[in-house]
Design a protein around this motif. Structure first.
Motif, PDB file in Angstrom:
ATOM      1  N   VAL A   1     -12.962  11.905  -4.759  1.00  0.00           N
ATOM      2  CA  VAL A   1     -12.782  12.946  -5.765  1.00  0.00           C
ATOM      3  C   VAL A   1     -11.934  14.067  -5.189  1.00  0.00           C
ATOM      4  N   THR A   2     -10.871  14.423  -5.867  1.00  0.00           N
ATOM      5  CA  THR A   2     -10.031  15.540  -5.473  1.00  0.00           C
ATOM      6  C   THR A   2     -10.042  16.546  -6.606  1.00  0.00           C
TER       7      THR A   2
ATOM      8  N   LYS B   1       0.829  -1.202   0.000  1.00  0.00           N
ATOM      9  CA  LYS B   1       0.000   0.000   0.000  1.00  0.00           C
ATOM     10  C   LYS B   1       0.866   1.255   0.000  1.00  0.00           C
ATOM     11  N   PHE B   2       0.332   2.299  -0.601  1.00  0.00           N
ATOM     12  CA  PHE B   2       1.097   3.532  -0.735  1.00  0.00           C
ATOM     13  C   PHE B   2       0.159   4.737  -0.748  1.00  0.00           C
ATOM     14  N   LYS B   3       0.729   5.890  -0.451  1.00  0.00           N
ATOM     15  CA  LYS B   3       0.059   7.163  -0.691  1.00  0.00           C
ATOM     16  C   LYS B   3       0.635   7.738  -1.974  1.00  0.00           C
ATOM     17  N   LEU B   4      -0.236   8.285  -2.810  1.00  0.00           N
ATOM     18  CA  LEU B   4       0.187   8.782  -4.118  1.00  0.00           C
ATOM     19  C   LEU B   4       0.087  10.304  -4.177  1.00  0.00           C
ATOM     20  N   TYR B   5       1.186  10.931  -4.585  1.00  0.00           N
ATOM     21  CA  TYR B   5       1.211  12.360  -4.859  1.00  0.00           C
ATOM     22  C   TYR B   5       1.436  12.546  -6.359  1.00  0.00           C
ATOM     23  N   THR B   6       0.651  13.399  -6.988  1.00  0.00           N
ATOM     24  CA  THR B   6       0.910  13.759  -8.378  1.00  0.00           C
ATOM     25  C   THR B   6       1.034  15.269  -8.450  1.00  0.00           C
ATOM     26  N   ASN B   7       2.123  15.718  -9.044  1.00  0.00           N
ATOM     27  CA  ASN B   7       2.421  17.156  -9.137  1.00  0.00           C
ATOM     28  C   ASN B   7       2.336  17.833  -7.772  1.00  0.00           C
TER      29      ASN B   7
ATOM     30  N   ARG C   1      -3.228  12.410  -3.299  1.00  0.00           N
ATOM     31  CA  ARG C   1      -4.462  11.972  -3.950  1.00  0.00           C
ATOM     32  C   ARG C   1      -5.281  10.993  -3.119  1.00  0.00           C
ATOM     33  N   ASN C   2      -4.677  10.236  -2.231  1.00  0.00           N
ATOM     34  CA  ASN C   2      -5.429   9.301  -1.385  1.00  0.00           C
ATOM     35  C   ASN C   2      -4.969   9.475   0.057  1.00  0.00           C
ATOM     36  N   ASN C   3      -5.922   9.779   0.940  1.00  0.00           N
ATOM     37  CA  ASN C   3      -5.573  10.064   2.324  1.00  0.00           C
ATOM     38  C   ASN C   3      -5.072   8.840   3.070  1.00  0.00           C
ATOM     39  N   SER C   4      -5.591   7.670   2.736  1.00  0.00           N
ATOM     40  CA  SER C   4      -5.131   6.436   3.374  1.00  0.00           C
ATOM     41  C   SER C   4      -4.389   5.588   2.337  1.00  0.00           C
TER      42      SER C   4
END
Length: 244
Positions: A139-140, A32-38, A42-45
């Motif tokens: 949704v972000t 499992k991972f947290k994803l950052y784009t730019n 994008r996902n809190n958990s």
């Protein structure tokens, strides 16, 4: 004049096409991972799979932060009109990497969406197969600038940066910076860098507050605080943002 017109024509052409990019990242073994784009989370958990669409540019900076504190950072070059699937796994050396797996067309109800939207997440170990879900799980929305296709190019931004630095008076610098951010589309990171053109902290705060209404990625605006000289100014910006 040509230097200004060509980027504007390019932006208009891309906007008319209404083409965006999508990205699905999933781990091979369910990590499992947290994803950052730019720069935007994008996902809190932590999840083992995240699917997004709505990238207005085909160049996306991604950062994955795994539960074991390891990270993967890279710039990905996507194709317009599709959601690219990339498997995330470890190389022989133990470093994380991505491998292209598949793709799918962006469904019609998302093709004209110019906001980055998380449309599917999966915390389990099984890779989801099939069409996109009808309703987003999460949704972000990060682009609320009604005329903003994607941020100013690096070249155009640095030309503006140099121009602002060359101005003699702080008042002129502030006026022209406000005009620019109202006229063009800026990212939060560009707003942060633009703060470096000002001599006074009060001007930095005034510009940061003004620019918020026009910025491309409101979800990442917290990083603008890194452009202040004092953390107290960052606190003032936080108070201001709570009123928005």
């Amino acid at each position: 004049m040509k230097k200004i017109l060509l980027p504007l024509l390019l932006l208009s052409t891309l906007a008319l096409r209404a083409q965006t990019c999508g990205l699905l990242l999933f781990t091979e073994n369910g990590e499992k991972f947290k994803l950052y784009t730019n720069g935007t989370l994008r996902n809190n958990s932590p999840q083992s799979e995240v699917k997004l669409c709505g990238f207005p540019s085909d160049i996306v900076k991604v950062r994955l932060e795994f539960e074991d504190q390891s990270k993967l950072e890279k710039t990905m070059y996507l194709r317009m009109g599709v959601i690219e699937h990339h498997r995330v796994l470890k190389s022989a050396s133990g470093a994380w990497k991505t491998v292209f797996d598949n793709d799918e067309n962006i469904p019609s109800n998302y093709q004209n969406v110019t906001v980055v939207t998380v449309i599917q997440v999966n915390a389990g170990q099984d890779k989801m197969i099939g069409n996109l879900v009808n309703q987003p799980t999460t949704v972000t929305v990060v682009n609320t600038h009604k005329n903003c296709g994607f941020p100013l190019s690096d070249r155009s931004f640095y030309e503006l940066y140099g121009h602002l630095k060359g101005l003699t008076f702080e008042s002129d610098r502030l006026t022209e910076a406000k005009d620019a951010v109202r006229r063009d589309c800026f990212s939060s990171d560009q707003i942060k860098m633009a703060l470096g053109t000002f001599d006074h902290e009060s001007s930095r705060l005034e510009f940061a507050q003004y620019a918020y209404d026009f910025v491309f990625d409101k979800g990442a605006y917290a990083l603008v605080k890194e452009g202040f000289s004092s953390p107290l100014t960052g606190d003032e910006l936080d108070v201001f943002l709570k009123t928005k």
